[in-house]
Design a protein around this motif. Structure first.
Motif, short mmCIF file in Angstrom:
data_model
loop_
_atom_site.label_atom_id
_atom_site.label_comp_id
_atom_site.label_asym_id
_atom_site.label_seq_id
_atom_site.Cartn_x
_atom_site.Cartn_y
_atom_site.Cartn_z
N UNK A 116 93.65 56.03 98.76
CA UNK A 116 93.00 55.13 99.73
C UNK A 116 92.55 53.86 99.03
N UNK A 117 92.92 52.71 99.61
CA UNK A 117 92.52 51.44 99.04
C UNK A 117 91.20 50.96 99.62
N UNK A 118 90.74 49.80 99.13
CA UNK A 118 89.48 49.23 99.61
C UNK A 118 89.71 48.08 100.59
N UNK A 119 90.98 47.74 100.82
CA UNK A 119 91.33 46.61 101.67
C UNK A 119 91.55 47.04 103.13
N UNK A 120 91.55 46.05 104.00
CA UNK A 120 91.74 46.31 105.43
C UNK A 120 93.23 46.43 105.75
N UNK A 121 93.63 47.45 106.52
CA UNK A 121 95.05 47.60 106.86
C UNK A 121 95.52 46.57 107.89
N UNK A 122 96.81 46.28 107.89
CA UNK A 122 97.41 45.38 108.88
C UNK A 122 98.12 46.19 109.97
N UNK A 123 98.72 47.32 109.57
CA UNK A 123 99.51 48.15 110.48
C UNK A 123 98.74 49.42 110.84
N UNK A 124 98.75 49.79 112.13
CA UNK A 124 98.10 51.03 112.56
C UNK A 124 98.98 52.23 112.22
N UNK A 125 98.37 53.40 112.17
CA UNK A 125 99.07 54.62 111.75
C UNK A 125 100.23 54.96 112.67
N UNK A 126 100.06 54.79 113.97
CA UNK A 126 101.11 55.13 114.93
C UNK A 126 102.37 54.30 114.67
N UNK A 127 102.20 52.99 114.49
CA UNK A 127 103.34 52.11 114.21
C UNK A 127 103.99 52.48 112.88
N UNK A 128 103.16 52.77 111.89
CA UNK A 128 103.66 53.15 110.57
C UNK A 128 104.52 54.42 110.65
N UNK A 129 104.03 55.44 111.34
CA UNK A 129 104.76 56.70 111.43
C UNK A 129 106.07 56.54 112.18
N UNK B 79 90.91 36.26 96.10
CA UNK B 79 90.21 35.06 95.65
C UNK B 79 89.94 35.08 94.16
N UNK B 80 89.89 36.29 93.59
CA UNK B 80 89.72 36.45 92.15
C UNK B 80 90.33 37.78 91.74
N UNK B 81 90.49 37.99 90.43
CA UNK B 81 91.14 39.22 89.96
C UNK B 81 90.34 40.46 90.33
N UNK B 82 89.01 40.33 90.43
CA UNK B 82 88.16 41.48 90.73
C UNK B 82 87.89 41.63 92.23
N UNK B 83 88.33 40.66 93.03
CA UNK B 83 88.02 40.69 94.47
C UNK B 83 88.89 41.71 95.21
N UNK B 84 88.40 42.17 96.34
CA UNK B 84 89.16 43.07 97.21
C UNK B 84 90.18 42.24 97.99
N UNK B 85 91.43 42.67 98.08
CA UNK B 85 92.45 41.90 98.81
C UNK B 85 92.01 41.63 100.26
N UNK B 86 92.21 40.40 100.70
CA UNK B 86 91.87 40.02 102.07
C UNK B 86 93.12 39.61 102.83
N UNK B 87 93.06 39.72 104.16
CA UNK B 87 94.22 39.46 105.01
C UNK B 87 94.43 37.96 105.21
N UNK B 88 95.70 37.53 105.11
CA UNK B 88 96.11 36.17 105.45
C UNK B 88 96.65 36.24 106.88
N UNK B 89 95.96 35.63 107.83
CA UNK B 89 96.24 35.84 109.25
C UNK B 89 97.68 35.56 109.66
N UNK B 90 98.23 34.40 109.28
CA UNK B 90 99.58 34.08 109.71
C UNK B 90 100.63 35.00 109.08
#
Length: 481
Positions: free
Chosen positions: A244-257, A154-165
Protein backbone atom coordinates in the motif's frame (compact mmCIF):
# COMPACT_ATOMS: atom_id res chain seq x y z
CA UNK A 1 38.49 9.46 -10.15
CA UNK A 2 34.96 8.45 -9.21
CA UNK A 3 32.61 9.00 -6.33
CA UNK A 4 30.13 7.09 -4.23
CA UNK A 5 28.04 8.13 -1.26
CA UNK A 6 29.83 5.56 0.93
CA UNK A 7 33.35 6.83 0.19
CA UNK A 8 35.13 9.02 2.72
CA UNK A 9 37.06 11.16 0.20
CA UNK A 10 35.47 13.58 -2.24
CA UNK A 11 36.55 13.63 -5.92
CA UNK A 12 38.40 16.89 -5.25
CA UNK A 13 40.34 15.29 -2.39
CA UNK A 14 41.22 12.30 -4.57
CA UNK A 15 42.58 14.60 -7.31
CA UNK A 16 44.65 16.49 -4.73
CA UNK A 17 46.22 13.23 -3.46
CA UNK A 18 46.97 12.12 -7.03
CA UNK A 19 48.73 15.43 -7.77
CA UNK A 20 50.77 15.18 -4.57
CA UNK A 21 51.86 11.63 -5.47
CA UNK A 22 52.76 12.66 -9.02
CA UNK A 23 54.82 15.60 -7.78
CA UNK A 24 56.68 13.41 -5.29
CA UNK A 25 57.47 10.79 -7.98
CA UNK A 26 58.47 13.13 -10.84
CA UNK A 27 55.27 12.49 -12.79
CA UNK A 28 53.22 14.98 -14.78
CA UNK A 29 49.43 14.70 -14.79
CA UNK A 30 48.12 15.80 -18.19
CA UNK A 31 44.49 14.67 -17.94
CA UNK A 32 41.96 13.83 -15.21
CA UNK A 33 39.15 11.40 -16.07
CA UNK A 34 36.08 11.35 -13.81
CA UNK A 35 32.85 9.34 -13.54
CA UNK A 36 31.00 11.33 -10.91
CA UNK A 37 28.06 9.55 -9.28
CA UNK A 38 28.48 6.41 -11.44
CA UNK A 39 29.02 2.96 -9.95
CA UNK A 40 32.31 1.22 -10.79
CA UNK A 41 30.70 -2.21 -11.17
CA UNK A 42 30.07 -1.89 -14.94
CA UNK A 43 32.91 -0.49 -17.06
CA UNK A 44 30.73 -0.05 -20.16
CA UNK A 45 28.49 2.37 -18.25
CA UNK A 46 31.41 4.67 -17.31
CA UNK A 47 32.07 7.18 -20.13
CA UNK A 48 35.10 8.71 -18.40
CA UNK A 49 36.71 5.30 -17.93
CA UNK A 50 36.05 4.29 -21.55
CA UNK A 51 37.51 7.58 -22.79
CA UNK A 52 40.66 6.95 -20.73
CA UNK A 53 41.06 3.41 -22.14
CA UNK A 54 40.62 4.70 -25.70
CA UNK A 55 43.27 7.42 -25.18
CA UNK A 56 45.71 4.91 -23.71
CA UNK A 57 45.29 2.67 -26.77
CA UNK A 58 45.91 5.50 -29.26
CA UNK A 59 49.05 5.45 -31.43
CA UNK A 60 50.30 8.67 -29.82
CA UNK A 61 50.89 6.78 -26.52
CA UNK A 62 50.08 9.87 -24.42
CA UNK A 63 50.47 8.16 -21.01
CA UNK A 64 52.96 5.89 -19.26
CA UNK A 65 50.77 5.28 -16.22
CA UNK A 66 47.25 5.67 -14.89
CA UNK A 67 47.08 6.97 -11.32
CA UNK A 68 44.12 6.05 -9.10
CA UNK A 69 43.42 6.81 -5.47
CA UNK A 70 42.49 3.14 -4.89
CA UNK A 71 42.30 0.13 -7.21
CA UNK A 72 38.54 0.18 -6.58
CA UNK A 73 38.48 3.50 -8.50
CA UNK A 74 39.74 1.58 -11.54
CA UNK A 75 37.17 -1.25 -11.29
CA UNK A 76 35.11 -3.02 -8.63
CA UNK A 77 34.61 -6.09 -10.79
CA UNK A 78 37.65 -8.38 -10.58
CA UNK A 79 37.12 -9.86 -14.05
CA UNK A 80 36.91 -6.43 -15.68
CA UNK A 81 39.87 -5.20 -13.64
CA UNK A 82 42.10 -8.02 -14.94
CA UNK A 83 40.91 -7.57 -18.54
CA UNK A 84 41.48 -3.80 -18.68
CA UNK A 85 44.78 -3.92 -16.80
CA UNK A 86 46.05 -6.56 -19.24
CA UNK A 87 44.90 -4.39 -22.13
CA UNK A 88 46.80 -1.38 -20.75
CA UNK A 89 49.86 -3.52 -20.06
CA UNK A 90 50.04 -4.38 -23.77
CA UNK A 91 50.19 -0.63 -24.42
CA UNK A 92 52.99 -0.26 -21.79
CA UNK A 93 50.70 1.66 -19.44
CA UNK A 94 50.86 0.84 -15.71
CA UNK A 95 47.98 1.20 -13.23
CA UNK A 96 49.20 2.69 -9.94
CA UNK A 97 47.21 3.04 -6.71
CA UNK A 98 48.59 5.94 -4.64
CA UNK A 99 47.08 4.61 -1.38
CA UNK A 100 47.78 0.89 -1.95
CA UNK A 101 51.51 0.44 -2.76
CA UNK A 102 52.42 -3.01 -4.03
CA UNK A 103 55.62 -4.94 -3.27
CA UNK A 104 57.84 -6.01 -6.16
CA UNK A 105 57.71 -9.45 -7.77
CA UNK A 106 54.99 -12.10 -7.79
CA UNK A 107 53.95 -11.09 -4.25
CA UNK A 108 52.85 -7.74 -5.63
CA UNK A 109 50.61 -9.47 -8.20
CA UNK A 110 49.12 -11.63 -5.44
CA UNK A 111 48.40 -8.61 -3.24
CA UNK A 112 46.84 -6.80 -6.21
CA UNK A 113 44.47 -9.76 -6.83
CA UNK A 114 43.54 -9.68 -3.13
CA UNK A 115 42.73 -5.96 -3.39
CA UNK A 116 40.55 -6.68 -6.44
CA UNK A 117 38.74 -9.50 -4.67
CA UNK A 118 38.08 -7.28 -1.61
CA UNK A 119 36.76 -4.45 -3.82
CA UNK A 120 34.37 -6.82 -5.60
CA UNK A 121 33.23 -8.34 -2.29
CA UNK A 122 32.59 -4.85 -0.91
CA UNK A 123 30.59 -3.95 -4.02
CA UNK A 124 28.45 -7.11 -3.78
CA UNK A 125 27.85 -6.60 -0.07
CA UNK A 126 26.98 -2.94 -0.56
CA UNK A 127 24.58 -3.85 -3.38
CA UNK A 128 22.82 -6.35 -1.08
CA UNK A 129 22.49 -3.78 1.70
CA UNK A 130 21.15 -1.14 -0.66
CA UNK A 131 18.65 -3.62 -2.11
CA UNK A 132 17.45 -4.59 1.36
CA UNK A 133 16.98 -0.95 2.25
CA UNK A 134 15.03 -0.30 -0.94
CA UNK A 135 12.86 -3.36 -0.34
CA UNK A 136 12.10 -2.19 3.20
CA UNK A 137 11.19 1.27 1.91
CA UNK A 138 8.84 -0.30 -0.66
CA UNK A 139 7.15 -2.41 2.04
CA UNK A 140 6.54 0.79 3.99
CA UNK A 141 4.86 2.44 0.98
CA UNK A 142 7.81 4.52 -0.20
CA UNK A 143 8.08 5.03 -3.96
CA UNK A 144 11.49 4.73 -5.65
CA UNK A 145 11.74 5.72 -9.26
CA UNK A 146 10.57 8.16 -11.88
CA UNK A 147 7.04 9.48 -11.43
CA UNK A 148 4.55 7.74 -13.75
CA UNK A 149 2.16 9.67 -15.98
CA UNK A 150 -0.50 11.27 -13.77
CA UNK A 151 1.74 12.13 -10.79
CA UNK A 152 4.53 14.47 -9.70
CA UNK A 153 6.70 15.07 -6.62
CA UNK A 154 7.60 18.49 -5.27
CA UNK A 155 10.68 17.06 -3.56
CA UNK A 156 12.42 13.70 -3.21
CA UNK A 157 10.87 13.14 0.24
CA UNK A 158 7.38 14.36 -0.71
CA UNK A 159 4.38 12.08 -1.24
CA UNK A 160 3.45 11.83 -4.96
CA UNK A 161 0.57 14.15 -5.88
CA UNK A 162 -1.89 13.95 -8.77
CA UNK A 163 -1.44 16.05 -11.93
CA UNK A 164 -5.06 16.75 -12.92
CA UNK A 165 -4.76 16.85 -16.72
CA UNK A 166 -2.52 13.77 -16.79
CA UNK A 167 -4.90 11.96 -14.43
CA UNK A 168 -7.77 12.64 -16.87
CA UNK A 169 -5.69 11.01 -19.62
CA UNK A 170 -4.98 7.96 -17.44
CA UNK A 171 -8.71 7.52 -16.71
CA UNK A 172 -9.46 7.88 -20.41
CA UNK A 173 -6.88 5.20 -21.29
CA UNK A 174 -8.42 2.75 -18.81
CA UNK A 175 -11.95 3.43 -20.10
CA UNK A 176 -10.81 3.10 -23.73
CA UNK A 177 -9.08 -0.17 -22.85
CA UNK A 178 -12.32 -1.58 -21.45
CA UNK A 179 -14.46 -0.20 -24.29
CA UNK A 180 -12.13 -1.54 -26.97
CA UNK A 181 -11.86 -4.93 -25.24
CA UNK A 182 -8.23 -4.51 -24.37
CA UNK A 183 -6.58 -3.50 -27.64
CA UNK A 184 -3.55 -1.35 -26.69
CA UNK A 185 -2.49 -0.74 -30.32
CA UNK A 186 -5.80 0.95 -31.19
CA UNK A 187 -5.56 3.17 -28.11
CA UNK A 188 -1.98 4.19 -28.95
CA UNK A 189 -2.89 5.04 -32.55
CA UNK A 190 -5.88 7.15 -31.49
CA UNK A 191 -3.86 9.10 -28.89
CA UNK A 192 -0.98 9.67 -31.32
CA UNK A 193 -3.35 10.94 -34.02
CA UNK A 194 -4.67 13.47 -31.49
CA UNK A 195 -1.13 14.67 -30.83
CA UNK A 196 -1.11 13.41 -27.23
CA UNK A 197 2.30 12.42 -25.83
CA UNK A 198 3.52 10.66 -22.69
CA UNK A 199 5.35 12.28 -19.77
CA UNK A 200 8.68 12.23 -21.62
CA UNK A 201 7.15 13.77 -24.75
CA UNK A 202 7.26 10.52 -26.75
CA UNK A 203 4.47 8.91 -28.77
CA UNK A 204 2.45 6.05 -27.31
CA UNK A 205 2.71 2.43 -28.40
CA UNK A 206 1.10 -0.84 -27.30
CA UNK A 207 3.91 -1.51 -24.80
CA UNK A 208 3.44 1.85 -23.06
CA UNK A 209 -0.35 1.38 -22.89
CA UNK A 210 0.03 -2.10 -21.39
CA UNK A 211 2.49 -0.72 -18.82
CA UNK A 212 -0.09 1.87 -17.73
CA UNK A 213 -2.86 -0.74 -17.55
CA UNK A 214 -0.70 -3.06 -15.43
CA UNK A 215 0.77 -0.43 -13.10
CA UNK A 216 -0.82 -0.80 -9.60
CA UNK A 217 0.47 2.67 -8.74
CA UNK A 218 -2.81 3.99 -10.19
CA UNK A 219 -4.83 2.23 -7.48
CA UNK A 220 -2.62 3.48 -4.65
CA UNK A 221 -0.11 0.61 -4.57
CA UNK A 222 3.69 0.53 -4.68
CA UNK A 223 5.37 -2.04 -6.93
CA UNK A 224 9.08 -2.67 -6.51
CA UNK A 225 11.58 -5.04 -8.18
CA UNK A 226 9.26 -5.51 -11.17
CA UNK A 227 11.98 -5.52 -13.85
CA UNK A 228 15.56 -6.81 -13.91
CA UNK A 229 17.51 -4.27 -15.98
CA UNK A 230 20.65 -6.43 -16.03
CA UNK A 231 18.87 -9.45 -17.51
CA UNK A 232 16.36 -7.25 -19.40
CA UNK A 233 13.47 -9.41 -18.23
CA UNK A 234 10.53 -9.19 -15.84
CA UNK A 235 10.93 -10.76 -12.42
CA UNK A 236 8.61 -13.51 -11.18
CA UNK A 237 5.69 -12.68 -8.89
CA UNK A 238 7.60 -14.14 -5.93
CA UNK A 239 10.36 -11.53 -6.33
CA UNK A 240 8.05 -8.53 -6.79
CA UNK A 241 6.93 -6.46 -3.80
CA UNK A 242 3.49 -4.81 -3.92
CA UNK A 243 2.48 -2.75 -0.90
CA UNK A 244 0.00 0.00 0.00
CA UNK A 245 1.35 3.40 -1.00
CA UNK A 246 0.86 6.80 0.63
CA UNK A 247 -0.40 8.53 -2.53
CA UNK A 248 -3.95 9.07 -3.75
CA UNK A 249 -5.20 6.61 -6.41
CA UNK A 250 -6.44 7.75 -9.83
CA UNK A 251 -8.29 4.55 -10.82
CA UNK A 252 -11.05 2.90 -8.75
CA UNK A 253 -10.86 -0.81 -7.93
CA UNK A 254 -13.80 -1.79 -10.14
CA UNK A 255 -12.24 -0.22 -13.25
CA UNK A 256 -8.87 -1.73 -12.38
CA UNK A 257 -10.28 -5.26 -12.01
CA UNK A 258 -12.16 -5.00 -15.32
CA UNK A 259 -8.96 -3.92 -17.09
CA UNK A 260 -6.90 -6.72 -15.50
CA UNK A 261 -9.49 -9.36 -16.44
CA UNK A 262 -9.39 -8.12 -20.05
CA UNK A 263 -5.59 -8.09 -20.08
CA UNK A 264 -5.43 -11.67 -18.81
CA UNK A 265 -8.01 -12.84 -21.35
CA UNK A 266 -6.26 -11.11 -24.25
CA UNK A 267 -2.92 -12.52 -23.16
CA UNK A 268 -4.34 -16.02 -23.55
CA UNK A 269 -5.71 -15.13 -27.00
CA UNK A 270 -2.37 -13.58 -27.97
CA UNK A 271 -0.57 -16.85 -27.22
CA UNK A 272 -3.07 -18.70 -29.38
CA UNK A 273 -3.26 -16.46 -32.46
CA UNK A 274 0.15 -14.78 -32.37
CA UNK A 275 1.19 -11.16 -32.87
CA UNK A 276 -1.18 -8.89 -34.80
CA UNK A 277 -1.54 -5.15 -35.25
CA UNK A 278 -4.50 -3.26 -33.81
CA UNK A 279 -7.43 -2.61 -36.14
CA UNK A 280 -7.14 1.19 -35.87
CA UNK A 281 -3.87 1.04 -37.81
CA UNK A 282 -5.27 -1.05 -40.68
CA UNK A 283 -6.70 0.05 -44.01
CA UNK A 284 -9.33 -2.70 -44.19
CA UNK A 285 -11.03 -5.07 -41.74
CA UNK A 286 -9.46 -8.08 -43.51
CA UNK A 287 -5.94 -6.63 -43.16
CA UNK A 288 -3.73 -8.84 -41.02
CA UNK A 289 -6.18 -11.73 -41.07
CA UNK A 290 -6.32 -12.67 -44.79
CA UNK A 291 -3.36 -14.91 -45.70
CA UNK A 292 -1.74 -16.35 -48.82
CA UNK A 293 -2.08 -20.16 -49.15
CA UNK A 294 1.25 -20.45 -50.99
CA UNK A 295 3.62 -18.87 -48.45
CA UNK A 296 1.41 -18.04 -45.45
CA UNK A 297 2.23 -14.35 -45.72
CA UNK A 298 -0.30 -11.57 -45.03
CA UNK A 299 -2.41 -10.21 -47.90
CA UNK A 300 -1.86 -6.46 -48.35
CA UNK A 301 -4.73 -4.10 -49.15
CA UNK A 302 -4.23 -1.69 -52.04
CA UNK A 303 -5.92 0.12 -54.93
CA UNK A 304 -5.41 -0.02 -58.70
CA UNK A 305 -5.74 3.56 -59.94
CA UNK A 306 -7.56 3.69 -63.31
CA UNK A 307 -8.69 6.62 -65.38
CA UNK A 308 -11.98 7.21 -63.63
CA UNK A 309 -12.10 4.78 -60.72
CA UNK A 310 -9.75 2.96 -58.36
CA UNK A 311 -10.25 -0.76 -57.76
CA UNK A 312 -9.43 -2.02 -54.23
CA UNK A 313 -7.73 -5.42 -53.99
CA UNK A 314 -5.68 -7.80 -51.84
CA UNK A 315 -2.32 -9.27 -52.88
CA UNK A 316 0.32 -11.34 -51.05
CA UNK A 317 2.74 -8.87 -49.45
CA UNK A 318 5.70 -11.16 -50.11
CA UNK A 319 5.15 -11.36 -53.87
CA UNK A 320 6.41 -7.82 -54.52
CA UNK A 321 9.57 -8.68 -52.58
CA UNK A 322 10.15 -11.84 -54.62
CA UNK A 323 9.56 -14.11 -51.64
CA UNK A 324 6.36 -15.65 -53.02
CA UNK A 325 6.05 -17.02 -56.58
CA UNK A 326 2.24 -17.19 -56.71
CA UNK A 327 -0.09 -14.28 -57.34
CA UNK A 328 -2.93 -14.35 -54.83
CA UNK A 329 -4.62 -11.24 -56.22
CA UNK A 330 -8.32 -10.93 -55.35
CA UNK A 331 -10.75 -8.05 -55.77
CA UNK A 332 -11.51 -6.58 -52.31
CA UNK A 333 -15.29 -6.54 -52.95
CA UNK A 334 -15.16 -10.21 -53.95
CA UNK A 335 -13.09 -11.02 -50.83
CA UNK A 336 -15.60 -9.23 -48.59
CA UNK A 337 -18.57 -11.06 -50.14
CA UNK A 338 -16.82 -14.45 -49.95
CA UNK A 339 -16.01 -13.93 -46.28
CA UNK A 340 -19.57 -12.77 -45.53
CA UNK A 341 -21.09 -15.82 -47.26
CA UNK A 342 -18.70 -18.12 -45.38
CA UNK A 343 -19.63 -16.55 -42.03
CA UNK A 344 -23.32 -17.05 -42.77
CA UNK A 345 -22.63 -20.68 -43.65
CA UNK A 346 -20.79 -21.17 -40.36
CA UNK A 347 -23.76 -19.85 -38.36
CA UNK A 348 -26.25 -22.02 -40.28
CA UNK A 349 -25.88 -24.78 -37.74
CA UNK A 350 -22.89 -26.64 -39.14
CA UNK A 351 -20.36 -28.21 -36.80
CA UNK A 352 -17.38 -25.89 -36.20
CA UNK A 353 -13.87 -27.26 -35.87
CA UNK A 354 -11.78 -24.91 -33.76
CA UNK A 355 -8.95 -24.74 -31.28
CA UNK A 356 -10.31 -23.60 -27.94
CA UNK A 357 -8.10 -21.60 -25.51
CA UNK A 358 -7.64 -22.79 -21.97
CA UNK A 359 -10.53 -22.22 -19.57
CA UNK A 360 -9.82 -19.36 -17.18
CA UNK A 361 -13.15 -18.15 -15.89
CA UNK A 362 -15.14 -21.35 -15.26
CA UNK A 363 -14.08 -23.26 -12.15
CA UNK A 364 -15.43 -26.29 -10.40
CA UNK A 365 -15.77 -26.16 -6.61
CA UNK A 366 -12.60 -28.24 -6.23
CA UNK A 367 -10.63 -25.94 -8.51
CA UNK A 368 -11.84 -22.88 -6.59
CA UNK A 369 -10.66 -24.37 -3.29
CA UNK A 370 -7.25 -25.19 -4.75
CA UNK A 371 -6.91 -21.65 -6.10
CA UNK A 372 -7.75 -20.32 -2.65
CA UNK A 373 -4.95 -22.43 -1.14
CA UNK A 374 -2.53 -21.13 -3.80
CA UNK A 375 -3.51 -17.55 -2.90
CA UNK A 376 -2.80 -18.28 0.77
CA UNK A 377 0.55 -19.72 -0.26
CA UNK A 378 1.38 -16.45 -2.04
CA UNK A 379 0.74 -14.54 1.19
CA UNK A 380 2.94 -16.91 3.18
CA UNK A 381 5.77 -16.52 0.67
CA UNK A 382 5.58 -12.73 1.00
CA UNK A 383 5.79 -13.06 4.80
CA UNK A 384 8.90 -15.27 4.73
CA UNK A 385 10.50 -12.84 2.29
CA UNK A 386 9.74 -9.93 4.65
CA UNK A 387 11.25 -11.95 7.52
CA UNK A 388 14.46 -12.37 5.53
CA UNK A 389 14.57 -8.73 4.42
CA UNK A 390 14.04 -7.52 8.00
CA UNK A 391 16.88 -9.74 9.23
CA UNK A 392 14.66 -12.09 11.26
CA UNK A 393 15.51 -15.20 9.20
CA UNK A 394 18.92 -16.13 7.85
CA UNK A 395 19.49 -16.84 4.16
CA UNK A 396 19.59 -20.59 4.94
CA UNK A 397 16.23 -20.43 6.74
CA UNK A 398 14.75 -18.40 3.89
CA UNK A 399 15.92 -20.93 1.27
CA UNK A 400 14.60 -23.87 3.31
CA UNK A 401 11.16 -22.25 3.75
CA UNK A 402 10.99 -21.26 0.09
CA UNK A 403 11.87 -24.79 -1.04
CA UNK A 404 9.14 -26.31 1.17
CA UNK A 405 6.57 -23.90 -0.21
CA UNK A 406 7.64 -24.62 -3.79
CA UNK A 407 7.00 -28.33 -3.23
CA UNK A 408 3.55 -27.51 -1.85
CA UNK A 409 2.89 -25.21 -4.81
CA UNK A 410 3.87 -27.92 -7.32
CA UNK A 411 1.47 -30.36 -5.66
CA UNK A 412 -1.42 -27.87 -5.67
CA UNK A 413 -0.79 -26.95 -9.31
CA UNK A 414 -0.89 -30.63 -10.33
CA UNK A 415 -4.20 -31.06 -8.49
CA UNK A 416 -5.57 -27.90 -10.10
CA UNK A 417 -4.64 -29.18 -13.56
CA UNK A 418 -6.59 -32.41 -12.93
CA UNK A 419 -9.61 -30.46 -11.63
CA UNK A 420 -9.64 -28.13 -14.63
CA UNK A 421 -9.37 -30.99 -17.13
CA UNK A 422 -12.53 -32.51 -15.66
CA UNK A 423 -14.67 -29.51 -16.65
CA UNK A 424 -13.37 -29.08 -20.22
CA UNK A 425 -16.18 -31.12 -21.78
CA UNK A 426 -18.83 -29.30 -19.74
CA UNK A 427 -17.75 -25.91 -21.08
CA UNK A 428 -17.22 -26.92 -24.75
CA UNK A 429 -20.86 -26.63 -25.80
CA UNK A 430 -21.24 -23.18 -24.24
CA UNK A 431 -18.02 -22.01 -25.89
CA UNK A 432 -19.22 -23.06 -29.34
CA UNK A 433 -22.48 -21.19 -28.75
CA UNK A 434 -20.39 -18.12 -27.91
CA UNK A 435 -18.59 -18.44 -31.28
CA UNK A 436 -21.93 -18.46 -33.11
CA UNK A 437 -23.08 -15.34 -31.29
CA UNK A 438 -19.80 -13.56 -32.02
CA UNK A 439 -19.98 -14.36 -35.74
CA UNK A 440 -23.64 -13.24 -35.87
CA UNK A 441 -22.42 -9.91 -34.47
CA UNK A 442 -19.77 -9.65 -37.24
CA UNK A 443 -22.36 -10.32 -39.93
CA UNK A 444 -24.71 -7.69 -38.49
CA UNK A 445 -21.98 -5.00 -38.47
CA UNK A 446 -20.87 -5.83 -42.04
CA UNK A 447 -24.44 -5.58 -43.35
CA UNK A 448 -25.53 -2.49 -41.40
CA UNK A 449 -22.28 -0.53 -41.05
CA UNK A 450 -19.84 -1.66 -43.78
CA UNK A 451 -17.75 1.51 -43.32
CA UNK A 452 -16.99 0.65 -39.65
CA UNK A 453 -13.89 -1.41 -40.51
CA UNK A 454 -12.34 -0.97 -37.05
CA UNK A 455 -15.40 -2.47 -35.31
CA UNK A 456 -15.69 -5.24 -37.93
CA UNK A 457 -12.01 -6.15 -37.59
CA UNK A 458 -12.19 -6.20 -33.79
CA UNK A 459 -15.33 -8.37 -33.82
CA UNK A 460 -13.84 -10.76 -36.40
CA UNK A 461 -10.64 -11.14 -34.37
CA UNK A 462 -12.65 -12.43 -31.42
CA UNK A 463 -12.81 -15.97 -32.82
CA UNK A 464 -11.12 -15.97 -36.25
CA UNK A 465 -7.37 -16.52 -36.10
CA UNK A 466 -6.75 -16.25 -39.87
CA UNK A 467 -8.38 -16.77 -43.26
CA UNK A 468 -6.21 -18.50 -45.89
CA UNK A 469 -7.08 -17.70 -49.52
CA UNK A 470 -6.25 -20.26 -52.22
CA UNK A 471 -6.57 -18.51 -55.59
CA UNK A 472 -6.01 -21.67 -57.60
CA UNK A 473 -8.99 -23.43 -56.02
CA UNK A 474 -10.89 -20.17 -55.36
CA UNK A 475 -11.33 -21.26 -51.76
CA UNK A 476 -10.99 -19.69 -48.30
CA UNK A 477 -10.18 -21.67 -45.16
CA UNK A 478 -11.18 -20.19 -41.79
CA UNK A 479 -9.09 -20.91 -38.69
CA UNK A 480 -11.26 -20.55 -35.58
CA UNK A 481 -10.35 -20.45 -31.91
Amino acid sequence: VSTHMQEELSPEAQVRLLKEYASANNMIITQVYQDLGISGTKALKRPGFQSMIADCKSKKHPYDAVLVWKFSRFARNQEESIVYKSLLKKENVDVVSVSEPLPDGFIGSLVERIFEWMDEYYSIRLSGEVKRGMAQKALQGGYQGRMPLGYCKKSSAAIPSIVDDEAMLIRRIFHMYIEKKGNPSDIAIILNKEGIRNKQGHIFDAKKINYIINNPFYIGKIRWNYYNSSLKSFNTDNDIIIADGKHEPIIDINTWEQAQALYKLNKEKYKLRGRRRGNAGMKHWLSGILRCSECGGPMTYGKNAGRNVSVPFFQCSRRSKGRCTTSSYINAVKAEQTVLNALKEITSGKKINYKKPGISETDSETASLIKLELAKLDSREKRIKEAYINGIDSIEEYKENKLAMQKQRNFLNSQLEKAMSCIQNVVAAGYEENIHKSIDNVIQIIETRPEAYIDIGAALNEHVSKIVYNKKENHMTFYMY
